[in-house]
Design an enzyme around this catalytic site. Structure first.
Site, PDB file in Angstrom:
ATOM      1  N   GLU A 145       9.874  16.171  15.260  1.00 37.91           N
ATOM      2  CA  GLU A 145      10.285  15.982  13.865  1.00 37.91           C
ATOM      3  C   GLU A 145       9.539  17.014  13.012  1.00 37.91           C
ATOM      4  O   GLU A 145       8.312  17.077  13.047  1.00 37.91           O
ATOM      5  CB  GLU A 145       9.905  14.568  13.402  1.00 37.91           C
ATOM      6  N   GLU A 202       9.271   1.309  10.853  1.00 35.80           N
ATOM      7  CA  GLU A 202      10.355   2.290  10.624  1.00 35.80           C
ATOM      8  C   GLU A 202       9.697   3.653  10.718  1.00 35.80           C
ATOM      9  O   GLU A 202       8.905   4.012   9.847  1.00 35.80           O
ATOM     10  CB  GLU A 202      10.965   2.097   9.228  1.00 35.80           C
ATOM     11  N   LYS A 219       0.841  -1.202   0.000  1.00 34.64           N
ATOM     12  CA  LYS A 219       0.000   0.000   0.000  1.00 34.64           C
ATOM     13  C   LYS A 219       0.873   1.249   0.000  1.00 34.64           C
ATOM     14  O   LYS A 219       1.502   1.596   0.990  1.00 34.64           O
ATOM     15  CB  LYS A 219      -0.923   0.040   1.224  1.00 34.64           C
ATOM     16  N   CYS A 229      13.447  10.797   6.993  1.00 35.98           N
ATOM     17  CA  CYS A 229      13.440  10.318   8.378  1.00 35.98           C
ATOM     18  C   CYS A 229      14.830  10.384   8.996  1.00 35.98           C
ATOM     19  O   CYS A 229      14.968  10.469  10.195  1.00 35.98           O
ATOM     20  CB  CYS A 229      12.904   8.900   8.437  1.00 35.98           C
TER      21      CYS A 229
HETATM   22  P1  NAD Z   1       2.216   8.449   7.452  1.00 38.63           P
HETATM   23  O1  NAD Z   1       2.419   7.724   8.738  1.00 38.63           O
HETATM   24  O2  NAD Z   1       1.210   9.531   7.425  1.00 38.63           O
HETATM   25  O3  NAD Z   1       1.830   7.431   6.284  1.00 38.63           O
HETATM   26  C1  NAD Z   1       2.616   6.305   5.973  1.00 38.63           C
HETATM   27  C2  NAD Z   1       1.738   5.266   5.302  1.00 38.63           C
HETATM   28  O4  NAD Z   1       0.788   4.797   6.247  1.00 38.63           O
HETATM   29  C3  NAD Z   1       0.935   5.793   4.114  1.00 38.63           C
HETATM   30  O5  NAD Z   1       0.842   4.780   3.128  1.00 38.63           O
HETATM   31  C4  NAD Z   1      -0.425   6.058   4.742  1.00 38.63           C
HETATM   32  O6  NAD Z   1      -1.481   6.031   3.801  1.00 38.63           O
HETATM   33  C5  NAD Z   1      -0.516   4.880   5.701  1.00 38.63           C
HETATM   34  N1  NAD Z   1      -1.487   5.062   6.795  1.00 38.63           N
HETATM   35  C6  NAD Z   1      -1.962   6.231   7.299  1.00 38.63           C
HETATM   36  N2  NAD Z   1      -2.864   5.971   8.267  1.00 38.63           N
HETATM   37  C7  NAD Z   1      -2.938   4.617   8.383  1.00 38.63           C
HETATM   38  C8  NAD Z   1      -3.672   3.735   9.224  1.00 38.63           C
HETATM   39  N3  NAD Z   1      -4.529   4.187  10.139  1.00 38.63           N
HETATM   40  N4  NAD Z   1      -3.484   2.387   9.079  1.00 38.63           N
HETATM   41  C9  NAD Z   1      -2.599   1.921   8.173  1.00 38.63           C
HETATM   42  N5  NAD Z   1      -1.891   2.708   7.334  1.00 38.63           N
HETATM   43  C10 NAD Z   1      -2.054   4.042   7.452  1.00 38.63           C
HETATM   44  O7  NAD Z   1       3.677   8.984   7.035  1.00 38.63           O
HETATM   45  P2  NAD Z   1       4.056   9.882   5.784  1.00 38.63           P
HETATM   46  O8  NAD Z   1       3.575  11.276   6.057  1.00 38.63           O
HETATM   47  O9  NAD Z   1       3.699   9.208   4.520  1.00 38.63           O
HETATM   48  O10 NAD Z   1       5.664   9.831   5.888  1.00 38.63           O
HETATM   49  C11 NAD Z   1       6.380  10.642   6.753  1.00 38.63           C
HETATM   50  C12 NAD Z   1       6.789   9.913   8.022  1.00 38.63           C
HETATM   51  O11 NAD Z   1       7.449   8.697   7.677  1.00 38.63           O
HETATM   52  C13 NAD Z   1       7.798  10.703   8.831  1.00 38.63           C
HETATM   53  O12 NAD Z   1       7.481  10.624  10.197  1.00 38.63           O
HETATM   54  C14 NAD Z   1       9.115   9.981   8.548  1.00 38.63           C
HETATM   55  O13 NAD Z   1      10.098  10.131   9.550  1.00 38.63           O
HETATM   56  C15 NAD Z   1       8.660   8.580   8.413  1.00 38.63           C
HETATM   57  N6  NAD Z   1       9.627   7.784   7.667  1.00 38.63           N
HETATM   58  C16 NAD Z   1      10.376   6.876   8.336  1.00 38.63           C
HETATM   59  C17 NAD Z   1      11.350   6.148   7.662  1.00 38.63           C
HETATM   60  C18 NAD Z   1      12.189   5.138   8.386  1.00 38.63           C
HETATM   61  O14 NAD Z   1      12.733   4.273   7.724  1.00 38.63           O
HETATM   62  N7  NAD Z   1      12.315   5.206   9.683  1.00 38.63           N
HETATM   63  C19 NAD Z   1      11.529   6.326   6.290  1.00 38.63           C
HETATM   64  C20 NAD Z   1      10.739   7.259   5.632  1.00 38.63           C
HETATM   65  C21 NAD Z   1       9.770   7.972   6.337  1.00 38.63           C
END
Ligand code: NAD
Length: 477
Positions: free
Chosen positions: A381, A250, A175, A284
């Site tokens: 963050e 992650e 997804k 991240c």
């Molecule tokens: P997000 O948490 O908003 O979304 C991530 C994914 O989760 C998307 O596909 C989203 O549609 C899905 N999602 C949202 N709500 C959900 C739910 N209730 N159940 C299941 N899935 C759901 O994050 P984002 O805004 O897309 O990305 C930014 C964040 O990701 C930042 O906090 C960043 O630090 C983190 N990030 C971490 C890493 C790592 O490897 N540690 C890498 C990249 C990004």
């Protein structure tokens, strides 16, 4: 450029149902809509997972390892042939500079290559148990894995979840984030064109609330591999706890960049801006908190700001562009709220803080000084092009401040004193550190966080462990 994929990718083909709800994608650099992508509903999740489960049970999990290797190598080759297509899709949907988008597309291909090779190099052990006989362990696939990925590095993260999961014999329902579905759909298409059987990799764009929740709670999903915010990660862990699904998370970060006076600090000042501003700070691993030894603080900041001013911010389709726009108007507003807070708290803006492009969701790279340890910009963050820089006097107090963060993902340490480097590396509570460098991601090495930055590891052989169940077998002898 090849056609833009806009339908769900299910059972080895695009599912072109006409009356599906669609999401409009907007190019962040031009603010113009350019594609309408189908959004999956919970019923699609059910049929995608059921058919992935059948594909797992009736073929993929029992395929000879050599055959699985062959198919995954073919996927890697196919991705390499299409690096340019993938990169152009990433540029359009995310505003990513084209040179970075190409590197990330090639990284995805390399990830498939690595795990194609890993299939026949990863296994169990024999254990000399005290009662004699023969004891050995098996590494077995888990079942259907839900891979949920964010919008900041959509293609490489999709690959570094799908490739090891498939290599270990699982099937995957992927997804992508609502803002960045295109390269995930392209991955599904290319993987199947390279020989991955139908149903083994399903791609379901859609909202987190509808598709994400339905996936995480689906009884046939045995593992959820998530990359995204700490807030959503926490919710996923709670949902997964109901039937004890395996999870790997992650999550966010607030990583330190520590510069000692004994280091080649001029090189640190020259290179550190890209350690936080690359991907327009939507990273991240961004080194967003800088700790600089007080004796070099002023000249360091001067050089850091000068290097920041030289960064090429602009049109992502230009080869020379280093920073593109932010991914969305909403993301830029969130970052601007942080900047408003910094102004209210009396922080100094050494540069940036505004919008110098009339069109597109650009935000100038911003360097903040005099930020209090209790301020939002210090603690949270930001996920945008903002760094805070602070001086330190002694190592112990500085390390306490570094580790006061609930996050622990990444970080850099600049010093030429080997024993100090080793002491500080051991003390910093982060999963991924680099010394005299800003590199965080190596396909062959484990990647993941301490504390609220996550659980489990992506990449390297550690990821293979995370996509298998460990079975112990004793044979009386
Ligand atoms: P997000 O948490 O908003 O979304 C991530 C994914 O989760 C998307 O596909 C989203 O549609 C899905 N999602 C949202 N709500 C959900 C739910 N209730 N159940 C299941 N899935 C759901 O994050 P984002 O805004 O897309 O990305 C930014 C964040 O990701 C930042 O906090 C960043 O630090 C983190 N990030 C971490 C890493 C790592 O490897 N540690 C890498 C990249 C990004």
């Amino acid at each position: 450029m090849s056609a833009i994929p806009t339908d769900l990718f299910l059972d080895g083909r695009f599912s072109s149902e006409l009356n599906r709800r669609r999401t409009t994608l907007i190019n962040p650099a031009t603010e113009e809509p350019f594609a309408e992508v189908a959004a999956a509903e919970p019923a699609d999740v059910d049929s995608a997972v059921e058919s992935a489960h059948r594909a797992w049970e009736t073929g993929w999990r029992d395929l000879a390892p050599g055959k699985r290797t062959e198919i995954l190598f073919a996927v890697s080759r196919k991705l390499r042939e299409h690096v340019e297509d993938i990169a152009q899709l990433e540029r359009q949907q995310m505003g990513k500079p084209i040179a970075d988008a190409r590197d990330e597309a090639a990284l995805g291909a390399r990830v498939f290559e690595y795990y194609a090779g890993a299939v026949t190099k990863f296994g169990g052990q024999t254990i000399p148990v005290s009662r004699g006989g023969l004891d050995f362990t098996l590494r077995q696939s888990i079942g259907v894995v839900a891979a949920i990925v964010p919008w900041n590095f959509p293609f490489p993260i999709a690959c570094w979840k799908a490739a090891p999961a498939l290599a270990a014999g699982n099937c995957v329902v992927l997804k992508p984030a609502s803002l960045s579905p295109l390269t995930a759909l392209k991955l599904g298409e290319l993987a199947h064109a390279a020989g991955l059987p139908p149903g083994v990799l399903q791609v379901l764009p859609g909202s987190g609330a509808a598709v994400g929740d339905a996936l995480v709670t689906h009884p046939r999903i045995r593992k959820v591999s998530f990359t995204g915010s700490t807030e959503v990660g926490r919710r996923i862990m709670e949902l997964a706890a109901r039937d004890l699904k395996r999870v790997s998370l992650e999550l966010g970060g607030k990583s330190p960049n520590i510069v000692f006076a004994d280091s080649d600090w001029k090189r640190a000042a020259e290179t550190s801006p890209m350690s936080v501003f690359a991907n327009t700070g939507q990273d991240c691993c961004a080194r967003s908190r800088m700790f600089v030894e007080r004796t070099i603080f002023e000249p360091f900041v001067e050089q850091f700001v000068a290097a920041t001013r030289k960064l090429v911010v602009g049109d992502p389709s230009q080869e020379s562009t280093q920073l593109g726009p932010m991914v969305s108007a909403a993301q830029r507003l969130l970052v601007e709220e942080f900047l408003a807070d910094a102004r209210k708290q009396g922080s100094a803006f050494a540069c940036g803080g505004g919008r110098s492009h009339p069109r597109g969701w650009y935000l100038d790279p911003t360097v903040l000084l005099d930020v209090g340890l209790a301020d939002r910009c210090w603690r949270e963050e930001i996920f945008g092009p903002v760094v805070v820089i602070t001086p330190f006097d002694d190592e112990v107090t500085m390390l306490n401040e570094v580790n006061a963060s609930p996050y622990g993902l990444s970080g850099s340490i600049w010093t030429n004193d080997l024993s100090r480097a080793l002491r500080v590396v051991r003390a910093v509570e982060s999963g991924v550190l680099s010394v005299n460098s800003h590199s965080s991601v190596h396909v062959e090495a484990p990647f993941g966080g301490f504390k609220q930055s996550g659980l489990g590891r992506d990449l390297g052989m550690a990821a293979m462990e995370g996509y298998t169940e460990l079975k112990n077998v004793y044979v009386a002898g």
